[in-house]
Scaffold this active site. Structure first.
Site, PDB file in Angstrom:
ATOM      1  N   CYS A 235      37.110  39.953  39.240  1.00 18.46           N
ATOM      2  CA  CYS A 235      38.104  40.677  39.557  1.00 18.46           C
ATOM      3  C   CYS A 235      38.503  41.670  38.343  1.00 18.46           C
ATOM      4  CB  CYS A 235      39.412  39.758  39.839  1.00 18.46           C
ATOM      5  SG  CYS A 235      39.110  38.631  41.470  1.00 18.46           S
ATOM      6  N   PRO A 238      41.948  46.103  35.271  1.00 21.61           N
ATOM      7  CA  PRO A 238      41.899  47.355  35.020  1.00 21.61           C
ATOM      8  C   PRO A 238      40.420  47.503  33.800  1.00 21.61           C
ATOM      9  CG  PRO A 238      43.618  46.536  33.657  1.00 21.61           C
ATOM     10  CD  PRO A 238      43.248  45.589  34.719  1.00 21.61           C
ATOM     11  N   GLU A 259      35.599  45.299  42.010  1.00 21.01           N
ATOM     12  CA  GLU A 259      37.228  45.704  42.361  1.00 21.01           C
ATOM     13  C   GLU A 259      37.112  46.212  43.779  1.00 21.01           C
ATOM     14  OE1 GLU A 259      40.747  45.441  42.637  1.00 21.01           O
ATOM     15  OE2 GLU A 259      40.043  44.822  40.809  1.00 21.01           O
ATOM     16  N   CYS A 354      46.968  34.690  34.496  1.00 16.84           N
ATOM     17  CA  CYS A 354      48.076  34.903  33.646  1.00 16.84           C
ATOM     18  C   CYS A 354      49.498  34.129  34.312  1.00 16.84           C
ATOM     19  CB  CYS A 354      48.420  36.345  33.415  1.00 16.84           C
ATOM     20  SG  CYS A 354      48.812  37.203  35.095  1.00 16.84           S
TER      21      CYS A 354
END
Length: 674
Positions: A235, A238, A259, A354
């Site tokens: 993944c 960015p 992605e 996160c």
């Protein structure tokens, strides 16, 4: 929504939309804030407004509950209401506009102030200011050159402490405005004082430095792929960790960055190109669609799947809905399971989020590691970091949980982050290599087994094959038949002639008289005369004589069946097939085979006699239409049937010898064997 003539100030609406996306869809405030569509807005004003709303989100929810604002004003957008309330109570302390939403919030100002006065102690929040982390892009700039460049601008470099991790935490808290130091773990990370502005710095514009938090950089630090490795970032967008991997590997090796989302994929491609990450190959596809065998060379995997983002920007995600959390957990488990099972050469996986919710972290690791068919071990991060870390996973999930690590904003001065390191069991790695080798050599193994069986049948004493040399080599049955096609034709023709000679011997020796000398010579003497005489006689037959000859053949066949009936009485009980049937089958096989050698259609011996050996044009056309493949199939079937009948006749002769049969019949069998 309210219908009014005065519009709400634009920046309030933008802040409300970003707050809604961060809270419901996850992600970073900065990522959404620095979108090209918002380039005309003052991003620092929006960021301050959103941050203030997030910081006091829990208190604003309680204020709404006590005042009943959202219940009484059912058409009021709750996200816009939160932004306006944060501005009124914790921001500028006023609302400048005259729009209906602003006027509604102002009408509840007294209720809000009353609640604040009653809960003044609860509203105090301790704000932890995180330092500014900067990663040096070593594809464009070395760390020593970066230090020199900042020193030329007036910054003061402080060497990182050689003491413990706690000493380092104390050191970065004491940094002043123009101080910076090197990170304790990741040496390409520089740490500046909180609030240091580098978005417009020359090195940042040239992509020589990247604003990346230390917690996210720890994922690459723990994965630690050596230069020349093959890495998969499942993944990737960015692209912060992807480009860090390329710099860590010195642009040597291969990195596959995957992605699915079109917009995020374009962002990833642009960032990879800007940072000079030449060893990165971007893949626009769903990571779950990568099948076993597509990228089997992958050795290291970095997995940072979609999560709630509860560790980002303080505590906005503390009130995530259970249904969305369950969906995220299910998706994360699918990603991790796929990474563990779809890449046979993978040595290490680093799983990161996160998020601060254990449902997305320790529970996912525990569930998948215990149920995966591949054997993986969760490494103790404390040992990998040589004991220099403070926050680890929960003991609720056993030893697996305690082997993971957390980065927490209040103690580690980073964003909230979770990391787990999984290494493949060496025994399972050996098994995976053996499976891969077996899969590669599977066809050769099957062919070897088949040909070994064929060779065994060819060399068997029950097989009356004319060839005395065993067949060797790893070839398929069909290949051996194709290579020995001409030789087999000659062998079978020779065998057919020999059988005809033996049949003539039987007819001329009804009493099985004893022969002297070489039996083969006697066979040749008898058969040469009889075969030639029969051939001459047959060629001179008229149609009437041909009919008489057919009757004579019928009588001879009856006499042969009588003789074979005597032998049949000596057979074993389990063999139910008569000698007559076997001999007829054997004769049919010989006749059919000889006809096939002449490329003619299969026909019986009686039909051949009736036809008189003459072929008309129609039959020749039919014969020419037969393909080589069809003849080969018929030949294989006849060879198989011939071997079975010969084996049965051989067994019959052995049984006759064991039972002490007459000497004369034994002599007959000896002649046939010759």
């Amino acid at each position: 929504m309210f219908e009014h003539s005065v519009k709400v100030p634009r920046h309030y609406k933008v802040a409300a939309n970003i707050l809604k996306k961060v809270s419901t869809e996850g992600g970073s405030v900065k990522t959404l804030l620095y979108d090209n569509k918002l380039r005309h807005f003052r991003t620092n004003v929006l960021f301050a407004l959103i941050t203030e709303t997030i910081k006091h989100a829990a208190h604003i929810d309680k204020i709404f509950e006590c005042s009943g604002l959202l219940t009484k004003e059912s058409r009021f957008d709750p996200w816009l209401a939160k932004v306006l309330t944060a501005e009124l109570l914790f921001g500028k302390k006023s609302l400048p506009g005259k729009s209906k939403p602003e006027q509604t919030i102002l009408s509840y100002k007294e209720h809000f102030e009353k609640y604040i006065a009653e809960h003044e102690g609860d509203l105090k929040t301790e704000v932890v200011r995180r330092p500014r982390y900067v990663r040096i892009n070593t594809n464009h700039l070395t760390t020593s050159d970066a230090i020199r460049a900042f020193q030329e601008e007036g910054y003061h470099f402080i060497r990182c402490t050689s003491g413990s991790y706690n000493d380092y935490l104390s050191q970065i808290q004491s940094l002043t405005e123009y101080d910076f130091t090197q990170d304790y773990h990741v040496k390409t990370i520089f740490v500046f004082a909180p609030g240091t502005k580098l978005h417009e710095h020359e090195l940042y514009v040239e992509n020589k430095i990247i604003l990346q938090d230390k917690a996210t950089a720890m994922a690459v630090h723990l994965l630690a792929p050596p230069a020349g490795s093959t890495v998969l970032d499942l993944c990737a967008a960015p692209g912060m960790k992807t480009t860090q991997l390329a710099a860590y590997m010195r642009n040597e090796g291969k990195i596959y960055a995957v992605e699915r989302n079109e917009q995020r994929y374009q962002t990833l491609c642009d960032f990879v190109e800007k940072t000079g990450s030449k060893c990165v190959e971007t893949l626009h596809k769903d990571a779950l669609e990568i099948k076993r065998g597509d990228y089997d060379e992958v050795e290291y995997i970095l997995l940072d799947p979609s999560c709630s983002g509860s560790g980002m920007e303080l505590c906005v995600h503390n009130y995530i809905e259970d249904t969305r959390l369950a969906k995220l957990t299910s998706l994360q488990e699918k990603f991790l399971k796929h990474a563990m099972n779809a890449f046979p050469k993978a040595k290490r996986i680093v799983y990161s989020t996160c998020s601060l919710f254990p449902e997305e972290n320790e529970r996912v690791i525990t569930n998948i590691v215990k149920t995966s068919r591949a054997k993986w071990r969760v490494q103790d991060v404390k040992e990998l970091l040589k004991g220099q870390w403070n926050n680890f996973g929960s003991g609720m999930y056993g030893s697996i949980g305690t082997r993971c690590m957390y980065a927490k904003p209040d103690t580690d001065f980073t964003i909230g982050f979770f990391l787990a390191v999984l290494d493949r069991d060496p025994k399972d790695f050996d098994k995976q290599e053996k499976r891969a080798m077996n899969a590669t050599n599977g066809v050769e193994d099957v062919l070897h087994k088949k040909n070994r069986k064929v060779n065994k049948e060819v060399n068997s004493p029950n097989c009356n094959n004319i060839d005395t040399e065993p067949q060797t080599g790893i070839l398929s049955e069909l290949d051996m038949q194709e290579q020995n096609y001409d030789q087999n034709d000659n062998d079978w023709t020779h065998k057919k002639k020999k059988r005809k000679k033996l049949k003539v011997v039987e007819e001329n020796c009804p009493n099985n008289e004893n022969f002297t000398g070489n039996p083969v010579d006697k066979v040749n003497e008898v058969t040469d005369e009889n075969v030639n005489s029969k051939t001459t006689k047959k060629s001179k037959l008229t149609p009437s004589e041909e009919g008489e000859n057919i009757n004579t053949d019928t009588e001879e066949a009856a006499r042969e069946s009588t003789i074979s009936g005597e032998v049949n009485n000596k057979k074993r009980k389990k063999n139910k097939k008569s000698d007559k049937d076997k001999k007829n089958d054997f004769e049919n096989i010989e006749a059919n085979y000889c006809d096939d050698q002449e490329e003619g259609p299969i026909e019986s011996s009686s039909q051949k006699r009736k036809r008189g050996g003459t072929k008309d044009a129609e039959e020749l056309l039919i014969e020419s239409s037969n393909t080589d493949n069809e003849r080969r199939k018929r030949k294989k079937k006849r060879q198989r049937d011939f071997s079975e009948i010969e084996s049965e006749l051989q067994l019959d002769s052995n049984d006759s010898e064991k039972s002490g049969g007459p000497k004369k019949k034994k002599r007959k069998e000896q002649i046939i064997d010759v």
